[in-house]
Design an enzyme around this catalytic site. Structure first.
Site, mmCIF file in Angstrom:
data_model
loop_
_atom_site.group_PDB
_atom_site.id
_atom_site.type_symbol
_atom_site.label_atom_id
_atom_site.label_comp_id
_atom_site.label_asym_id
_atom_site.label_seq_id
_atom_site.Cartn_x
_atom_site.Cartn_y
_atom_site.Cartn_z
ATOM 1 N N VAL A 105 0.870 -1.168 0.000
ATOM 2 C CA VAL A 105 0.000 0.000 0.000
ATOM 3 C C VAL A 105 0.912 1.225 0.000
ATOM 4 O O VAL A 105 1.832 1.320 0.810
ATOM 5 C CB VAL A 105 -0.921 0.021 1.235
ATOM 6 C CG1 VAL A 105 -1.868 1.214 1.176
ATOM 7 C CG2 VAL A 105 -1.701 -1.279 1.356
ATOM 8 N N CYS A 106 0.689 2.129 -0.937
ATOM 9 C CA CYS A 106 1.421 3.390 -1.004
ATOM 10 C C CYS A 106 2.930 3.154 -1.077
ATOM 11 O O CYS A 106 3.407 2.434 -1.959
ATOM 12 C CB CYS A 106 1.051 4.260 0.197
ATOM 13 S SG CYS A 106 1.485 6.005 0.022
#
Length: 303
Positions: A105-106
């Site tokens: 994520v990210c």
């Protein structure tokens, strides 16, 4: 029992972690056999938002049915200063080599890149980090402005709230879209988005201005874009003339009239419905078009 192991880095963003953790936790509440675990190089992990988290330093045994997730962390120069060290990177490589799935994520995509898992694969990350990811890992194919990508058991997402979309997608692949929809409803998620949808919706892309009159009109259109909204009605509500509203709106949104803005919202929503299996005709009716011809014209114009 399938494990979902989250690898925590100092400065981890809480929503990067909590979003997918909530998805799999809700699936567990609905009777699916998931066990969530949290590992880090130190037991106490400070988050970017000031809350300190407690994690295990010993890795659990994982197998091909398990998932290892690297949530993103607050980026500050040098960007690699808070990235996972050699042992977590080796664990990621070994898990994938054994047939398991890894996800990010990210900024977590930077960790997958350092582990060599992005070479020759499609990937994505938060729009502010895409250039850096591409520069650091030139053998990866960075797909820009999408919510998430999947490539050979390597799943990457744009960041923050898109971690929820990533986790719902993984549930849908394993257990079917009905179960994923049930989890989304339980979490009060507005919609389960496809991976190729843009990171910023039309409602956000055209809000980067300081005109209060235009923001108020956009609030009305955002809430009622499926209804007929005349320029005269919008102007009366804003307390300005039709000509003034058109001038202010066009200047603030980079060239869109109120009608074109409404059509953009309708088109985006229709594309989402079509991506979920709706017919063009049904999607057109859902977003407020009298028939499908206008929707087809807008889609062709967008292409």
């Amino acid at each position: 029992m399938s494990r979902v192991v989250f690898v925590l880095v100092p400065g981890v963003h809480l929503l990067d972690l909590a979003g997918p953790a909530q998805v799999f936790g809700t699936a567990t509440d609905l009777g699916l056999p998931y066990e969530l675990g949290y590992v880090a190089e130190r037991e106490l992990v400070p988050s970017a938002q000031g809350l300190t988290l407690n994690a295990r330093t010993e890795w659990p045994t994982t197998g091909p049915d398990d998932l290892v997730v690297v949530p993103g962390w607050r980026i500050s120069p040098p960007h690699d200063g808070r990235a996972p060290g050699p042992e977590p990177l080796e664990r990621l490589r070994a898990h994938h080599a054994a047939g398991g799935t890894v996800a990010s994520v990210c900024a977590g995509a930077l960790a997958l890149g350092r582990a060599g898992l992005l070479d020759g694969r499609r990937c994505t990350t938060h729009h502010e980090l895409q250039d850096e990811l591409a520069a650091r890992h030139p053998r990866a194919t960075v797909v820009r402005d999408v919510l998430f990508t999947t490539d050979d058991r390597v799943v990457t997402s744009a960041g923050i709230a898109s971690g929820i979309d990533l986790a719902l997608h993984l549930l849908a692949v394993r257990h079917g879209p009905a179960l994923a929809a049930q989890v989304a409803r339980n979490m009060v998620v507005y919609a389960r988005r496809n991976g190729d949808e843009p990171q910023a919706s039309a409602m956000l892309r055209h809000r980067a201005h300081l005109d209060d009159v235009v923001h108020r009109v956009q609030d009305v259109i955002d809430a009622r874009f499926t209804e007929p909204l005349s320029l005269a009605r919008l102007a009366v509500g804003a307390g300005v003339s039709e000509r003034t509203l058109t001038r202010l709106f066009t200047r603030a949104t980079g060239g869109l009239t109120p009608l074109r803005y409404q059509q953009t919202l309708r088109l985006e929503r229709a594309e989402h419905l079509i991506g979920q299996g709706s017919t063009v005709a049904a999607a057109a009716r859902e977003v407020g078009f009298d028939d499908a011809r206008m929707l087809r014209r807008l889609r062709a114009r967008a292409l």
